[in-house]
Design a protein around this motif. Structure first.
Motif, PDB file in Angstrom:
ATOM      1  N   SER A  93       0.850  -1.181   0.000  1.00 28.15           N
ATOM      2  CA  SER A  93       0.000   0.000   0.000  1.00 28.15           C
ATOM      3  C   SER A  93       0.891   1.237   0.000  1.00 28.15           C
ATOM      4  O   SER A  93       1.878   1.306   0.730  1.00 28.15           O
ATOM      5  N   GLN A 108      -5.913   5.482  -1.424  1.00 32.06           N
ATOM      6  CA  GLN A 108      -7.229   5.896  -0.940  1.00 32.06           C
ATOM      7  C   GLN A 108      -8.105   4.726  -0.503  1.00 32.06           C
ATOM      8  O   GLN A 108      -9.029   4.893   0.261  1.00 32.06           O
ATOM      9  N   PHE A 109      -7.841   3.525  -1.032  1.00 27.40           N
ATOM     10  CA  PHE A 109      -8.683   2.357  -0.809  1.00 27.40           C
ATOM     11  C   PHE A 109     -10.138   2.665  -1.189  1.00 27.40           C
ATOM     12  O   PHE A 109     -11.081   2.386  -0.459  1.00 27.40           O
ATOM     13  N   ASP A 169      -2.117   3.868  -5.419  1.00 26.55           N
ATOM     14  CA  ASP A 169      -2.692   3.148  -4.277  1.00 26.55           C
ATOM     15  C   ASP A 169      -1.872   1.936  -3.860  1.00 26.55           C
ATOM     16  O   ASP A 169      -1.624   1.730  -2.672  1.00 26.55           O
ATOM     17  N   MET A 182      -2.557   0.562   8.896  1.00 26.50           N
ATOM     18  CA  MET A 182      -3.175   0.569   7.576  1.00 26.50           C
ATOM     19  C   MET A 182      -4.110   1.764   7.394  1.00 26.50           C
ATOM     20  O   MET A 182      -4.425   2.142   6.261  1.00 26.50           O
ATOM     21  N   ALA A 183      -4.543   2.375   8.495  1.00 27.04           N
ATOM     22  CA  ALA A 183      -5.419   3.538   8.412  1.00 27.04           C
ATOM     23  C   ALA A 183      -4.694   4.827   8.754  1.00 27.04           C
ATOM     24  O   ALA A 183      -5.302   5.887   8.800  1.00 27.04           O
ATOM     25  N   ARG A 217      -0.232   4.838   5.563  1.00 25.75           N
ATOM     26  CA  ARG A 217      -0.828   3.616   4.981  1.00 25.75           C
ATOM     27  C   ARG A 217       0.190   2.487   5.022  1.00 25.75           C
ATOM     28  O   ARG A 217       0.490   1.841   4.015  1.00 25.75           O
ATOM     29  N   GLY A 250      -6.381  10.770   0.493  1.00 27.32           N
ATOM     30  CA  GLY A 250      -5.365  10.622   1.524  1.00 27.32           C
ATOM     31  C   GLY A 250      -5.713  11.360   2.789  1.00 27.32           C
ATOM     32  O   GLY A 250      -6.622  10.987   3.504  1.00 27.32           O
ATOM     33  N   ASN A 295      -9.193   3.851   6.529  1.00 22.78           N
ATOM     34  CA  ASN A 295      -9.184   2.668   5.677  1.00 22.78           C
ATOM     35  C   ASN A 295     -10.519   1.975   5.845  1.00 22.78           C
ATOM     36  O   ASN A 295     -10.901   1.592   6.948  1.00 22.78           O
TER      37      ASN A 295
END
Length: 544
Positions: free
Chosen positions: A282, A287-288, A301, A360-361, A365, A457, A462
């Motif tokens: 990632s 942005q997921f 991404d 991850m959030a 990221r 971003g 996430n």
């Protein structure tokens, strides 16, 4: 042969080229993978064995780098002028084994926000429009803020630089989100990525293509002891973690420093994950969010790490789309068809236990996705733990950790007078005090900036993590994982003992600073003890 005999053919060719340029110049070219094999295209032609396992964390290591200054200045020019982290060629010696012509480059995003060159900050990226030293503002705790500067006055309790619940404090120690100033004139203190095959194709060192030399001062003080402890307890608990070791680090004959060296998630690391699969990284710009079918739309991404040419990004695109479009009922019923649910629960529990807001959030990221070709399921793999153990010791299992401490839960508001920095993304449900407007360009919880523009971003978020933790269906599996990992990390003394054992090894490394290390150790021990005691009385732990 006279041209006039063939003028019609030449004219036709010219017309054809012009037509192609006009008609096809705006057509999007989409990369296609013509093979779906499960083999990797990477070929290893040389694997240097060395004398000592680089990631034997029980011994002190020695690393020396030499390179030409003109090459280094070119590297800095590329970074200063074009935001490009280019490689330079260097000779490397690891534990007595000389490896010529390796590639090295600067590594990090916010980490490099305070980098100066000849006393001047870079006027772009995190350092844009900031004073020398990254525009870092003095903080009550003596620390630095994020990104590129300190938090303004009025930052909420638990924000970097201020006093925090549970005894943790701001600054460059384990209790706060600080960052030491970095100078281009001191390459021995900079964060580096070492790549063994950048200039010699197919070369590896003990199976590694890349290793990372971590920077001091982000969340772990001068020693990055918090990251070493986190990686240690993760491995001890049976969770996926990169290997690490402490090493002396000397660059071009300059003063030697003690640095933390960490295994970089590359092809060799992917081989340790078990099974047959594809590893995706990632990116900090990710942005997921569902961006359509075109793989090129996801270039900011995710980056595919393994099996290039035989596999593609489609599984990740499918996951992102499903997470973003499925109903709550569908998500609860079928998440297990897409993701290893027990592994996800353990990953999220670990991030909370270790007070890692930059997961991850987080703004970086910092995670990888491992796609198992056999089960067709994803596993989240953690990475970059230099901001762990830098929050509030009182953070609960269902609290959201943010920037060195807790923000209020949904519907809450920060203390009056708090002015978030430009570009900060508010946590979901967090509201600004009445009458206070976000800075121009700052996205709110819905991702839209104050000026109406959508900004990808920001500082976190996430959808997979948020939906999982919000679903009542997965609350039991998360809490079960939390209880089990609490016992393995804190209750049995693993984390506290790791501080002592790792410090013993660090004290034998050339360049070790006893005074600074002692301060880091004291802060970290205090935080671990307070977190252990606080969680022992939490209902999630006691209900088991």
């Amino acid at each position: 042969m006279r041209i006039r005999h063939y003028w019609k053919l030449l004219a036709a060719c010219v017309v054809f080229v012009v037509v192609c340029a006009v008609v096809f110049s705006t057509v999007r070219v989409t990369p296609l993978v013509t093979s779906s094999s499960d083999t990797s295209a990477d070929q290893v032609t040389q694997n240097i064995v060395g004398t000592t396992d680089l990631f034997d964390a029980t011994v002190a290591h020695r690393i020396t780098l030499t390179f030409r200054d003109e090459d280094y200045q070119r590297l800095l020019d590329d970074f200063w002028q074009d935001d490009e982290k280019s490689f330079l060629e260097a000779d490397l010696t690891i534990d007595g084994t000389r490896i010529p012509s390796v590639g090295i480059r600067l590594k990090g995003n916010s980490t490099l926000g305070g980098l100066t060159r000849n006393g001047e900050a870079r006027q772009r990226g995190f350092g844009r429009d900031r004073a020398p030293g990254g525009g870092q503002q003095p903080q009550p705790g003596g620390g630095d803020g994020f990104p590129g500067g300190g938090f303004p006055e009025g930052a909420p309790e638990g924000a970097p630089g201020g006093a925090q619940p549970g005894g943790a404090r701001g600054g460059a120690g384990p209790g706060g989100f600080g960052r030491a100033s970095l100078k281009a004139e001191e390459p021995e203190n900079l964060p580096w990525l070492i790549r063994f095959d950048e200039f010699v194709e197919g070369r590896r060192y003990q199976g590694h293509r890349e290793v990372a030399v971590r920077v001091a001062g982000m969340g772990g003080g001068s020693t990055v002891l918090n990251e070493a402890v986190s990686l240690h307890v993760l491995a001890t608990a049976g969770e996926t973690a990169q290997r690490y070791a402490y090493s002396s680090f000397t660059v071009n004959g300059r003063p030697t420093t003690a640095r933390l060296v960490v295994e970089h998630p590359d092809e060799g690391f992917a081989d340790t994950l078990g099974g047959n699969g594809v590893l995706y990284k990632s990116l900090a710009t990710g942005q997921f969010t569902d961006q359509g079918d075109d793989p090129t739309s996801y270039a900011d991404d995710f980056k595919q790490i393994t099996m290039k040419g035989s596999q593609d990004l489609q599984p990740v695109i499918n996951l992102v789309r499903w997470v973003n479009t499925s109903s709550d009922a569908d998500f609860a019923a079928h998440l297990g068809d897409h993701v290893d649910v027990p592994a996800l629960a353990r990953y999220l529990a670990v991030q909370n236990l270790l007070l890692n807001f930059d997961d991850m959030a987080g703004p970086g990221r910092n995670y990888y996705l491992w796609y198992d070709l056999g089960t067709k399921k994803f596993t989240v793999v953690g990475w970059d733990y230099n901001l762990t153990l830098s929050g509030a010791a009182t953070q609960g299992p269902h609290d959201t950790g943010r920037m060195g401490g807790r923000f209020p839960q949904a519907g809450g508001a920060p203390p009056g007078g708090f002015q978030p920095p430009e570009g900060m993304h508010l946590p979901e449900g967090m509201q600004l005090p009445e009458g206070m407007q976000p800075p121009a360009g700052m996205p709110g919880p819905d991702g839209d900036a104050a000026d109406g523009r959508e900004r990808p971003g920001g500082l976190g978020g996430n959808k997979l993590k948020e939906r999982f933790l919000a679903s009542a269906a997965f609350k039991p599996v998360y809490e079960n994982a939390y209880r089990d990992l609490y016992q393995k990390i804190y209750a049995d003394g693993t984390a506290l003992n790791a501080v002592g054992s790792i410090t013993e090894v660090l004290s034998t490394v050339d360049g070790y600073d006893a005074q600074k290390t002692a301060a880091d150790v004291e802060q970290l021990k205090t935080l671990v003890q307070q977190r252990t005691s606080h969680l022992a009385t939490d209902s999630v732990i006691t209900s088991g």
